[in-house]
Structures are given as C-alpha cells and as structure tokens.
Design a protein around this motif. Structure first.
Motif, PDB file in Angstrom:
ATOM      1  N   TYR A  95       0.775  -1.244   0.245  1.00  0.00           N
ATOM      2  CA  TYR A  95      -0.014   0.204   0.207  1.00  0.00           C
ATOM      3  C   TYR A  95       0.682   1.501  -0.329  1.00  0.00           C
ATOM      4  CZ  TYR A  95      -2.781   3.638   1.017  1.00  0.00           C
ATOM      5  OH  TYR A  95      -3.675   5.208   1.702  1.00  0.00           O
ATOM      6  N   ALA A  96       1.464   1.096   1.295  1.00  0.00           N
ATOM      7  CA  ALA A  96       2.958   2.369   0.939  1.00  0.00           C
ATOM      8  C   ALA A  96       3.674   2.842  -0.488  1.00  0.00           C
ATOM      9  CB  ALA A  96       3.582   2.982   2.270  1.00  0.00           C
ATOM     10  N   LEU A  97       3.383   1.470  -1.250  1.00  0.00           N
ATOM     11  CA  LEU A  97       4.630   1.826  -2.176  1.00  0.00           C
ATOM     12  C   LEU A  97       3.570   2.222  -3.129  1.00  0.00           C
ATOM     13  CD1 LEU A  97       7.208   1.372  -3.939  1.00  0.00           C
ATOM     14  CD2 LEU A  97       6.862  -0.790  -4.018  1.00  0.00           C
ATOM     15  N   GLY A  98       2.612   1.851  -3.539  1.00  0.00           N
ATOM     16  CA  GLY A  98       1.716   2.377  -4.211  1.00  0.00           C
ATOM     17  C   GLY A  98       1.088   3.921  -4.244  1.00  0.00           C
ATOM     18  N   ARG A  99       0.925   4.088  -2.628  1.00  0.00           N
ATOM     19  CA  ARG A  99       0.790   5.889  -3.336  1.00  0.00           C
ATOM     20  C   ARG A  99       2.179   6.149  -3.595  1.00  0.00           C
ATOM     21  NH1 ARG A  99      -3.010   7.807  -1.952  1.00  0.00           N
ATOM     22  NH2 ARG A  99      -3.073   9.450  -0.502  1.00  0.00           N
ATOM     23  N   ALA A 100       3.575   6.193  -2.747  1.00  0.00           N
ATOM     24  CA  ALA A 100       4.745   6.505  -3.347  1.00  0.00           C
ATOM     25  C   ALA A 100       4.614   6.196  -4.845  1.00  0.00           C
ATOM     26  CB  ALA A 100       5.612   5.867  -2.902  1.00  0.00           C
ATOM     27  N   ALA A 146       9.322 -10.168   5.799  1.00  0.00           N
ATOM     28  CA  ALA A 146       8.121  -9.227   5.056  1.00  0.00           C
ATOM     29  C   ALA A 146       8.169  -8.435   6.029  1.00  0.00           C
ATOM     30  CB  ALA A 146       6.661  -9.531   5.795  1.00  0.00           C
ATOM     31  N   ALA A 147       8.595  -8.042   7.656  1.00  0.00           N
ATOM     32  CA  ALA A 147       8.975  -6.629   9.014  1.00  0.00           C
ATOM     33  C   ALA A 147       9.430  -5.970   8.266  1.00  0.00           C
ATOM     34  CB  ALA A 147       8.862  -7.255  10.244  1.00  0.00           C
ATOM     35  N   GLU A 148      10.705  -6.305   7.556  1.00  0.00           N
ATOM     36  CA  GLU A 148      11.888  -6.102   7.137  1.00  0.00           C
ATOM     37  C   GLU A 148      11.494  -4.995   5.648  1.00  0.00           C
ATOM     38  OE1 GLU A 148      14.758  -4.921   9.207  1.00  0.00           O
ATOM     39  OE2 GLU A 148      13.125  -5.997  10.626  1.00  0.00           O
ATOM     40  N   ALA A 149      11.282  -5.535   4.608  1.00  0.00           N
ATOM     41  CA  ALA A 149      10.838  -5.049   3.445  1.00  0.00           C
ATOM     42  C   ALA A 149       9.557  -4.040   4.109  1.00  0.00           C
ATOM     43  CB  ALA A 149      10.397  -6.282   2.342  1.00  0.00           C
ATOM     44  N   ALA A 150       8.644  -4.061   4.874  1.00  0.00           N
ATOM     45  CA  ALA A 150       8.097  -3.335   5.106  1.00  0.00           C
ATOM     46  C   ALA A 150       8.325  -1.985   5.965  1.00  0.00           C
ATOM     47  CB  ALA A 150       6.250  -3.979   5.999  1.00  0.00           C
ATOM     48  N   VAL A 151       8.788  -1.974   6.531  1.00  0.00           N
ATOM     49  CA  VAL A 151       9.310  -0.769   7.234  1.00  0.00           C
ATOM     50  C   VAL A 151      10.255   0.141   6.431  1.00  0.00           C
ATOM     51  CG1 VAL A 151      11.252  -0.412   8.795  1.00  0.00           C
ATOM     52  CG2 VAL A 151       9.388  -1.574   9.637  1.00  0.00           C
ATOM     53  N   HIS A 152      10.997  -0.466   5.436  1.00  0.00           N
ATOM     54  CA  HIS A 152      11.626   0.451   4.512  1.00  0.00           C
ATOM     55  C   HIS A 152      10.659   0.350   3.477  1.00  0.00           C
ATOM     56  CE1 HIS A 152      14.216  -0.356   1.071  1.00  0.00           C
ATOM     57  NE2 HIS A 152      14.555   1.030   1.172  1.00  0.00           N
ATOM     58  N   ALA A 153       9.620   0.059   3.233  1.00  0.00           N
ATOM     59  CA  ALA A 153       9.234   0.305   2.192  1.00  0.00           C
ATOM     60  C   ALA A 153       7.979   2.007   2.595  1.00  0.00           C
ATOM     61  CB  ALA A 153       7.584  -0.682   1.491  1.00  0.00           C
ATOM     62  N   VAL A 154       7.891   1.860   3.819  1.00  0.00           N
ATOM     63  CA  VAL A 154       6.942   2.399   4.658  1.00  0.00           C
ATOM     64  C   VAL A 154       8.173   3.566   4.776  1.00  0.00           C
ATOM     65  CG1 VAL A 154       5.860   3.858   6.436  1.00  0.00           C
ATOM     66  CG2 VAL A 154       5.137   1.663   5.494  1.00  0.00           C
ATOM     67  N   ASP A 155       8.743   3.450   4.880  1.00  0.00           N
ATOM     68  CA  ASP A 155       9.583   4.694   5.186  1.00  0.00           C
ATOM     69  C   ASP A 155      10.582   5.432   4.410  1.00  0.00           C
ATOM     70  OD1 ASP A 155      12.318   6.070   6.849  1.00  0.00           O
ATOM     71  OD2 ASP A 155      13.542   4.759   4.505  1.00  0.00           O
ATOM     72  N   GLN A 156      10.686   4.911   2.866  1.00  0.00           N
ATOM     73  CA  GLN A 156      10.965   4.921   1.385  1.00  0.00           C
ATOM     74  C   GLN A 156       9.578   6.263   1.023  1.00  0.00           C
ATOM     75  OE1 GLN A 156      13.879   4.945   0.465  1.00  0.00           O
ATOM     76  NE2 GLN A 156      13.191   7.010  -0.877  1.00  0.00           N
ATOM     77  N   ALA A 157       8.860   5.678   1.057  1.00  0.00           N
ATOM     78  CA  ALA A 157       7.232   6.244   0.949  1.00  0.00           C
ATOM     79  C   ALA A 157       7.260   7.738   1.036  1.00  0.00           C
ATOM     80  CB  ALA A 157       6.252   5.428   1.226  1.00  0.00           C
ATOM     81  N   VAL A 158       7.285   7.524   2.750  1.00  0.00           N
ATOM     82  CA  VAL A 158       6.819   8.850   3.251  1.00  0.00           C
ATOM     83  C   VAL A 158       8.174   9.896   2.448  1.00  0.00           C
ATOM     84  CG1 VAL A 158       7.079  10.000   5.351  1.00  0.00           C
ATOM     85  CG2 VAL A 158       5.955   7.831   5.161  1.00  0.00           C
ATOM     86  N   HIS A 159       9.413   8.932   2.693  1.00  0.00           N
ATOM     87  CA  HIS A 159      10.397  10.538   1.845  1.00  0.00           C
ATOM     88  C   HIS A 159      10.632  10.609   0.792  1.00  0.00           C
ATOM     89  CE1 HIS A 159      14.675  11.464   3.077  1.00  0.00           C
ATOM     90  NE2 HIS A 159      15.445  11.182   1.819  1.00  0.00           N
TER      91      HIS A 159
END
Length: 387
Positions: A257-262, A326-339
């Motif tokens: 979801y976060a990646l899609g928004r980014a 999955a946890a590591e990938a999600a944290v990274h995806a969310v962080d990169q999306a926000v950035h």
C-alpha cells in the motif's frame, strides 16, 4: 504488482476478488473508523459473507476448505488496499486452526461455524508482562478442582478482547508424573467471572484495541480445555506458525500500500522538467523496496504451502523467515514512501505517516526479529544457544 506465478488460477481469482473488495473500502474507511473509535464491522461482515474470513477452515463447518495459503492471500490484498483486518491473524488463523486440528468434536461444532462465517470472533492470549519473548516463563496457571479448571494470571497486548466472544488462553498445568508445568490451551468466554480486561493506551492508530487481561480464579468446565492435555505444546505451535505467516501477510499488504502511494506520487509530482520518478535517486529506492516485498512474499508462500502440507518443522523455519523478511521489507517500503513524498508524507491528507508506527509492529510482534535470528541461528545453522 503482478500475480505470483506459483499460484493456481483459482487463487489468482481469489486475489483479484479480494482486491476489488478492498478497493471499495480503502484507507479512508480505516481512518474514519479509527477517528470514530468504532470497529471495521462493515468490512468484516462483507468479507465474511463472501467467504473470505473462513477460507482456511474445513468445509464441514462452513469454511472454504482451503488453507493458510488462501487466508494469507486475503489479508495481504486487504492490506494492499489500505484496510487490513488484524483479527484475521487471531480469529480464523490462530484460533480457528488450533480448534480445527485439535479441538474436540463439541468445540468444533460450537466455534468453527461462527469463526468461518464471521459471526463470532476469538482472541488469543499468550504474552505476559514478565515473560516477554520467553514463553517458558509464562506464569498463568490452571489447577484442577474436581472436573473444573481454575485459571489465574495476567496477559498483555491481547488484541480485540472487547470484540471477541472468547479468548484462547495459554496457561500451564502441572504434569502429575514429573511435577513440571506444561502448556495447555483453554477457551475462556468473554463474560466468564474473574476474566477482566483493561485497555492499553497505544500510540498505534488502529481499529483493534490492545488489552491487559487478568484471570482471577476463573473457573472453567472440563470441556474448556482444548484437545489433549499432554499435547499442549504441539497445539500451541500449530497456532504460532500461522500467526507468523499471517503477520507476514499483514506486513506485505502494508508495504505494498505504501509503495503504491509513493509510485502514484512519483509519477505525477513535477518539480523540474520531469516527474520526480524519473530521477534515479527517487526511482531506485522504490525499485529496491518492490524487490524486497516480492522476495518476502515468496518466503511467505513457501511457509504457507509447507504448513498446509502438514510439514510443521519445515513451516516453522519458513514462517519465521517470512515474518522477518516481510517486516523488514514493510518498514523499508513505508520509510521510503514517506521520504518520496517529502513533507506531504507526514500530512494526514496522504495517510502515510501513521504507517511508520504500524510498520514497526511487524518487527516486534508476535515475536521480535532478534528472537527469530536466535531461532535460525540454533535451529537452522546448528549454532549453540545463548539462552
């Protein structure tokens, strides 16, 4: 994100159908529910009506006859639409699986149809304030009085106790032969005398609340004990492996979801001549996040397939790896999306900032990444234990 090639045509059709349901609700629905202090009842009811909540449970009890493969698929797609249902991890995945595999005939008849059609929910209570990740230090005990069981103890961070009809409690009973305490599982209805709950104030913005649970001389009939008293450890891990797989699905959906928004933002946001997504400093980190999510999903699918095939040992290793990845990938995806969104990534309008806290949950619960690394170190690599 393309459909995985290792899925059957039926599973891909299920994925598409759940994605369509999720799209009708989306992140705005969850945001509204959290703001109102209510629950995702409408989405839960519609998912149940379509057969998604009980897709892993036996057909003879109203389920779909599938497995954790299908259930994790459902949760992942709802998460990718921005509206995951946390109680899916607990009610059909942990409790439903344990009861389907080890419950008595009466327990199955009593609980599985309701868990399958969504009309009943069950919470799961294992974590304790002084035990942390060490399940061997669980102090909730069950003693025999005549034909009854009497439970005493405390649990913390128990999701959805307020909306669950019962909680599957992990306690310990004394082995008559050795005098040692062994784990056992008990079904405790919500209104049982002595069974108390207190909400825990969380920074996490989620429809599902966290609770501290107290058991003060909670008296249960003999039939509250799940399965065989001497098989408690086997029954416990039969629920923990699906929990890890479903946590991976929850994290993957959030990351997607976060990646899609980014990606939507990077394709349209224009500061110079081209959209910002044309710049490698923006594009490459998003591509990396996508790769990490895809790799984690493959491990999750492997774990789910092993579990459904009855390979509990193989599933244990793969489920822990899947949850970690999955946890590591999600944290990274969310962080990169926000950035990627810059200041907009922290606004309520774009709804990504709240995921920063949510994404870290998968690193911490239901087991920390450090404990997973411990597990892999000594179980997979044969290194000596440090504890």
């Amino acid at each position: 994100m393309s459909n995985p090639v290792i899925e059957t045509e039926e599973q891909r059709a299920l994925r598409d159908a759940v994605a369509a349901l999720g799209k009708r609700y989306g992140r705005d629905y969850v945001t509204r529910v959290v703001a109102e202090g209510t629950h995702t009842d409408e989405l839960w009811a519609e998912a149940a009506k379509l057969g998604y909540l009980g897709v892993n449970l036996p057909e003879e009890y109203g389920g779909g006859g599938g497995g954790i493969v299908e259930l994790s698929l459902v949760l992942e797609e709802l998460g990718a639409a921005g509206c995951p249902l946390l109680m899916m991890v607990v009610s059909p995945a942990i409790c439903g699986t344990v009861l389907a595999r080890f419950g008595t005939d009466d327990q199955k008849r009593t609980w599985l149809p309701g868990l399958a059609d969504g009309s009943r929910k069950m919470a799961f209570g294992i974590t304790e304030p002084d035990a942390g990740s060490n399940s061997h230090r669980i102090t909730t005990t069950a003693r025999k009085e005549g034909s009854d069981w009497v439970l005493n103890g405390r649990k913390v961070f128990i999701s959805g106790v307020d909306i669950a009809d019962a909680t599957l409690i992990v306690g310990r009973t004394e082995d008559a032969r050795t005098g040692r305490l062994k784990p056992c599982l008990f079904i405790v209805p919500r209104e049982t005398p002595g069974f108390g709950r207190r909400p825990i104030a969380m920074e996490l913005a989620a429809p599902e609340k966290q609770f501290e649970v107290t058991l003060d001389e909670v008296r249960l009939p003999a039939e509250a004990l799940v399965g065989d008293e001497d098989a408690g450890l086997l029954q416990l891990f039969a629920g923990l492996n699906p929990e890890r797989i479903m946590t991976a699905a929850f994290a993957l959906g959030m990351g997607r979801y976060a990646l899609g928004r980014a990606l939507d933002y990077a394709r349209t946001r224009q500061v110079w001549k081209e959209p910002i997504g044309a710049h490698q400093a923006v594009a490459h980190p998003l591509a990396q996040a996508h790769i990490e999510l895809e790799l984690a999903r493959l491990m999750m699918q492997k774990a789910a397939h092993l579990y459904d095939a009855g390979d509990d040992m193989g599933a244990g290793e793969a489920a822990n790896m899947a949850k970690y990845a999955a946890a590591e990938a999600a944290v990274h995806a969310v962080d990169q999306a926000v950035h990627t969104l810059g200041g907009n990534g922290l606004t309520q309008e774009y709804g990504l900032a709240s995921l920063i806290t949510a994404a870290r949950v998968a690193r911490i619960a239901p087991v920390s990444r450090e404990m997973i690394l411990n597990y892999i170190s000594h179980q997979s690599l044969g290194l000596p234990k440090s504890y």
